[in-house]
Structures are given as C-alpha cells and as structure tokens.
Design an enzyme around this catalytic site. Structure first.
Site, PDB file in Angstrom:
ATOM      1  N   ASN A 142      21.011  22.570  48.815  1.00 14.53           N
ATOM      2  CA  ASN A 142      20.671  21.561  49.996  1.00 14.53           C
ATOM      3  C   ASN A 142      20.404  22.214  51.119  1.00 14.53           C
ATOM      4  O   ASN A 142      21.529  22.571  52.007  1.00 14.53           O
ATOM      5  CB  ASN A 142      21.862  20.450  49.792  1.00 14.53           C
ATOM      6  CG  ASN A 142      21.304  19.187  50.744  1.00 14.53           C
ATOM      7  OD1 ASN A 142      20.754  19.236  51.767  1.00 14.53           O
ATOM      8  ND2 ASN A 142      21.863  18.121  50.206  1.00 14.53           N
ATOM      9  N   GLU A 173      16.814  17.938  49.900  1.00 16.42           N
ATOM     10  CA  GLU A 173      16.733  17.133  51.319  1.00 16.42           C
ATOM     11  C   GLU A 173      16.136  17.766  52.280  1.00 16.42           C
ATOM     12  O   GLU A 173      16.338  18.397  53.420  1.00 16.42           O
ATOM     13  CB  GLU A 173      18.270  17.045  51.943  1.00 16.42           C
ATOM     14  CG  GLU A 173      18.487  15.805  52.853  1.00 16.42           C
ATOM     15  CD  GLU A 173      19.915  15.829  53.260  1.00 16.42           C
ATOM     16  OE1 GLU A 173      20.053  14.963  54.111  1.00 16.42           O
ATOM     17  OE2 GLU A 173      20.943  16.627  52.767  1.00 16.42           O
ATOM     18  N   TYR A 262      18.232  15.537  43.478  1.00 18.83           N
ATOM     19  CA  TYR A 262      19.077  15.141  44.759  1.00 18.83           C
ATOM     20  C   TYR A 262      19.488  13.555  44.488  1.00 18.83           C
ATOM     21  O   TYR A 262      18.880  12.700  44.686  1.00 18.83           O
ATOM     22  CB  TYR A 262      18.297  15.137  45.887  1.00 18.83           C
ATOM     23  CG  TYR A 262      19.034  14.968  47.470  1.00 18.83           C
ATOM     24  CD1 TYR A 262      20.374  15.368  47.503  1.00 18.83           C
ATOM     25  CD2 TYR A 262      18.515  14.263  48.037  1.00 18.83           C
ATOM     26  CE1 TYR A 262      21.008  14.928  48.585  1.00 18.83           C
ATOM     27  CE2 TYR A 262      18.819  13.837  49.332  1.00 18.83           C
ATOM     28  CZ  TYR A 262      20.486  14.357  49.686  1.00 18.83           C
ATOM     29  OH  TYR A 262      20.894  13.946  50.640  1.00 18.83           O
ATOM     30  N   ASP A 301      22.370  18.803  44.512  1.00 16.71           N
ATOM     31  CA  ASP A 301      23.270  18.484  45.073  1.00 16.71           C
ATOM     32  C   ASP A 301      23.405  17.058  44.519  1.00 16.71           C
ATOM     33  O   ASP A 301      22.978  16.012  44.410  1.00 16.71           O
ATOM     34  CB  ASP A 301      22.930  17.917  46.629  1.00 16.71           C
ATOM     35  CG  ASP A 301      24.064  17.125  47.305  1.00 16.71           C
ATOM     36  OD1 ASP A 301      25.007  16.842  46.521  1.00 16.71           O
ATOM     37  OD2 ASP A 301      23.855  16.880  48.603  1.00 16.71           O
ATOM     38  N   ASN A 303      25.862  14.945  44.571  1.00 15.43           N
ATOM     39  CA  ASN A 303      26.613  13.941  45.431  1.00 15.43           C
ATOM     40  C   ASN A 303      27.976  13.482  44.758  1.00 15.43           C
ATOM     41  O   ASN A 303      28.463  12.337  45.006  1.00 15.43           O
ATOM     42  CB  ASN A 303      25.796  12.891  45.957  1.00 15.43           C
ATOM     43  CG  ASN A 303      25.511  13.107  47.454  1.00 15.43           C
ATOM     44  OD1 ASN A 303      26.633  13.653  48.060  1.00 15.43           O
ATOM     45  ND2 ASN A 303      24.293  12.885  47.908  1.00 15.43           N
ATOM     46  N   ASP A 406      28.202  23.322  55.978  1.00 16.14           N
ATOM     47  CA  ASP A 406      27.278  22.635  55.300  1.00 16.14           C
ATOM     48  C   ASP A 406      26.890  23.083  53.781  1.00 16.14           C
ATOM     49  O   ASP A 406      28.004  23.824  53.328  1.00 16.14           O
ATOM     50  CB  ASP A 406      25.745  22.420  55.986  1.00 16.14           C
ATOM     51  CG  ASP A 406      25.149  21.105  55.631  1.00 16.14           C
ATOM     52  OD1 ASP A 406      25.591  19.898  56.021  1.00 16.14           O
ATOM     53  OD2 ASP A 406      23.968  21.201  54.899  1.00 16.14           O
ATOM     54  N   HIS A 407      25.789  22.840  53.269  1.00  8.32           N
ATOM     55  CA  HIS A 407      25.767  23.244  51.545  1.00  8.32           C
ATOM     56  C   HIS A 407      25.519  24.863  51.536  1.00  8.32           C
ATOM     57  O   HIS A 407      24.792  25.183  52.497  1.00  8.32           O
ATOM     58  CB  HIS A 407      24.705  22.553  50.983  1.00  8.32           C
ATOM     59  CG  HIS A 407      25.055  20.872  50.852  1.00  8.32           C
ATOM     60  ND1 HIS A 407      25.639  20.462  49.718  1.00  8.32           N
ATOM     61  CD2 HIS A 407      24.939  19.948  51.871  1.00  8.32           C
ATOM     62  CE1 HIS A 407      25.811  19.216  50.031  1.00  8.32           C
ATOM     63  NE2 HIS A 407      25.418  18.817  51.164  1.00  8.32           N
TER      64      HIS A 407
END
Length: 416
Positions: A142, A173, A262, A301, A303, A406-407
């Site tokens: 991501n 993303e 995603y 990702d 989530n 972040d990722h």
C-alpha cells in the site's frame, strides 16, 4: 515447477530491553481470527485511551491515583474475552469493596506489549529469516498515493524491484485518476522499472484521488498470465466487474490466480462497517471461491488486524470500536480463511504458538510517529490456498521500505 533451495539469511533485530519480559510471554494461543489507519492514529499512544471514571458514590481520587487506576482498568487481554457470567442478586447487604478489589476485578492478564507501552519502550523487532529459494514471488504494497511515494522514495521503489524481482508486484491506494497528471505519474513509474513489466491499473471512477490498485507483472517470469480481470466476479456495483472504486485486479494463470485487493476501511465512527461485513467481505469470499479448482494467492491491505499480537495497543479500550479492529471484522477475516480454505503465509512461517514471533507489523502511524518505538499493526497479508502450504518457501515484511512509517511491502514465495 522445480524449486531449488539456496541460502538462508537471518536479519538480526534489536533484543528486548533488560528486565522486560519477552513480548509474547503473555499471549494466549486461542486468539480468534478476525486495523485500519484511523484505528492506528486513534491508538497512537497509551495516553489516548479513555480513562475509567470514578464511581459516583466515592469522592474523586487524587491525580496520581486516578492515573494509576486508569492504567489498571485498561489492561484487557483481547477483544474476544467472554463477559462474566451473571449471578443472581443476593438480598443480603454486601460489605463495601475496597478500590484495590475493584481494580483487581477489571484488571486482566496483560497483553504481549503492555509493559513495553507502559514503560514507553520500543517493542522488540524479532529476527526475520529470509529463504532465497526459487519460486513464484508475489509482493503487495500500500503506497498511500503513488505520486508522493515516487517523489519521496523513488530510489527505494527501484531498489525493491532490483533486489526482490517479484513475479507480481501489487500496489494499493495509488490514488491516480485517468488524466494528464495520472499519466505523468505512470511515466515516472515506468522510468524506475529496472526491467520490462506489464502494467494493469484499476482506477476509482466515483471519486478522484481515491483508492485504486495496480499490478506489475514481470515479463521474465517463468509463469505467464493467461488473462486479467477487474472487480469481484459476480458482485454488483460498486465492486463488481465495473469496480467503480478500483479495488481488485485478478491475474489469472493456467493453474492459479493472484488476487490483488484493497479492502474498504470501515470509516470514522464505523459508518461503513455494515457495508464492509455484509457486502464486501461476502463478495470477496464468493470471488475467491469462483476460481476453484485453481489455487489462489490473495494479497493486499486487507484493513484488519487478525490476531491480538498484530495490534501494538491491543489492551486500549477504544480498540474494540476502531475500524479494522472490531470483533466483527476480525471474525469476518477468520470466516474468509475458513470458507475459502486459505491460510496466512506469514503466520505459517512465524506462528504465534512460538512466543518470540510477536512485534511483526506492516503499518505504523506517521501522524503519531510510531515507527521508532515499533508501535504498529499488521494490516497487510498474502494469503494462499491451503493446498499450497507444503510449497511455501518464504514469507516476509520489508519494513526498511517504510523508513518513516505507514505501510511496508509484504510478500511470499511459493512453488506453484
């Protein structure tokens, strides 16, 4: 295809601080299967936890005692603890309980990271062993906006392709739109490719600068794709073949498929939780099942933080109400694994039954500055069909590619 075993590389990570128990010492192996950036930011610090309120029948405690009681009351082991069994009320008047007794009732066994967080110490990063065997390598990342990622970390992006040579690299993303600005970013991406790659892009059509996935397929790969599919098979809008949010690309090979996804965030106030659980998750399961008897690799990702050890502040009260860490989402993730006969490649290589396999995360809040203390979440996965488990050669997190947080990229290598 044949796989050839070569060298194993172990990357040494910092040891646990003296006098502090290993991070996995208090982890129960019965964590059920089931975060999002909003959850991570909300849980940026133990001080963000909502303190327990003093009883209306007792005077307000002093400041220090109040803080101590708040810390004590936040120590819960997992989202999956059953509520205490109700007992009939007694007509006899009970003796008043001391505040210490009340605290013992709400305090439970500390989570794996509790002491590190209370002492404001970095959560240890365990050693990651890389197995450099030949096989099919799928990496998912991501990037949180492809244009700023390439502007800031272009050399790192090129290094990832040069060193890892993934057969498929999936980006989540990217936030690109089908206009001149988007085309300019794609040209920048192409200029960083060290060798020929096919590129396929899914854009968000409903909202500009939002979502979107992209796959790069290495032309030198031994395996050659036979088709490319967008959206979830058989699903209605917005996630069906039109895929107006640009969330899914499936790369089809002769005997397996690679699904780059995603997953939607449940949103502030969990406003999109019902959509996530009842629509998206069920449609994703149907999509995975539709490819049977072909083997499936699902990466992205997703989530959701699957296990308690995948959440740095698992014992914070707000975690139960944060997007990606709700019990509903975590149980739905378990349902995906069970119904679709999938397994988590990373946890297959680093099982939680080994108490040293904690402190592995794929996301750290940049806003909260959580990377230095390794206060993270594991939101990114490569899942694979159970029948592929004997053929797993490597599973990894590449946190060096997210130096500020972040990722980070995640991946797996399998003989397919």
């Amino acid at each position: 295809s044949l796989c050839f075993f070569s060298d194993m590389t172990e990357v040494a990570m910092p040891e646990a601080p003296s006098g502090v128990p290993q991070a996995g010492a208090a982890v129960a192996s019965s964590d059920v299967a089931a975060n999002s950036e909003a959850a991570a930011d909300a849980g940026a610090s133990p001080d963000d936890s909502v303190p327990s309120q003093p009883s209306a029948s007792t005077p307000a405690p002093k400041k220090a005692a109040k803080a101590k009681a708040a810390r004590s009351s936040s120590r819960v082991t997992d989202l999956d603890d059953d509520p205490p069994t109700a007992t009939p009320k007694s007509s006899a008047r009970k003796a008043p309980q001391s505040s210490a007794t009340k605290r013992r009732k709400v305090s439970k066994e500390p989570h794996a990271y509790t002491q590190y967080n209370e002492e404001k110490l970095a959560i240890p990063r365990p050693a990651l062993t890389r197995c450099h065997d030949q096989g099919f390598k799928f990496i998912s990342w991501n990037v949180g906006g492809l244009k700023p990622q390439l502007t800031k970390n272009g050399p790192l992006f090129k290094q990832l392709l040069e060193q890892e040579k993934p057969d498929v690299l999936g980006l989540s993303e990217h936030k690109l739109t089908e206009n001149k600005a988007g085309e300019a970013t794609i040209e920048t991406l192409k200029s960083l490719l060290p060798e020929p790659y096919q590129m396929h892009i899914a854009y968000s059509k409903e909202k500009k600068g939002y979502s979107g996935v992209l796959v790069l397929i290495r032309e030198a790969s031994e395996k050659k794709p036979v088709d490319i599919h967008f959206g979830l098979v058989g699903a209605p809008s917005p996630h069906g073949p039109a895929d107006v949010e640009g969330r899914v690309i499936t790369v089809e090979y002769e005997d397996f498929v690679v699904v780059k996804a995603y997953v939607p965030n449940s949103g502030d106030g969990l406003g999109r939780l019902d959509h996530r659980i009842t629509e998206w998750d069920s449609q994703l399961r149907a999509h995975i099942k539709s490819w049977s008897p072909k083997k499936v690799l699902l990466g992205g990702d997703l989530n959701v933080a699957h296990l308690g050890v995948d959440i740095w502040n698992m014992d914070a009260p707000h975690i139960k109400k944060s997007p990606g860490t709700t019990l509903e989402e975590r149980e739905s993730f378990g349902k995906l694994l069970e119904e679709c006969d999938l397994y988590d490649t990373f946890r297959a290589q680093y099982p939680v039954e080994d108490s040293t396999n904690v402190g592995f995360f794929s996301y750290w809040s940049v806003r909260a500055g959580n990377k230095p203390l390794n206060r993270g979440l594991r939101l990114d996965y490569v899942l694979a069909s159970e029948e592929c488990k004997p053929h797993l050669r490597d599973a990894f997190l590449l946190e060096e590619y997210a130096p500020s947080g972040d990722h980070c990229p995640v991946g797996a290598v399998l003989c397919l």
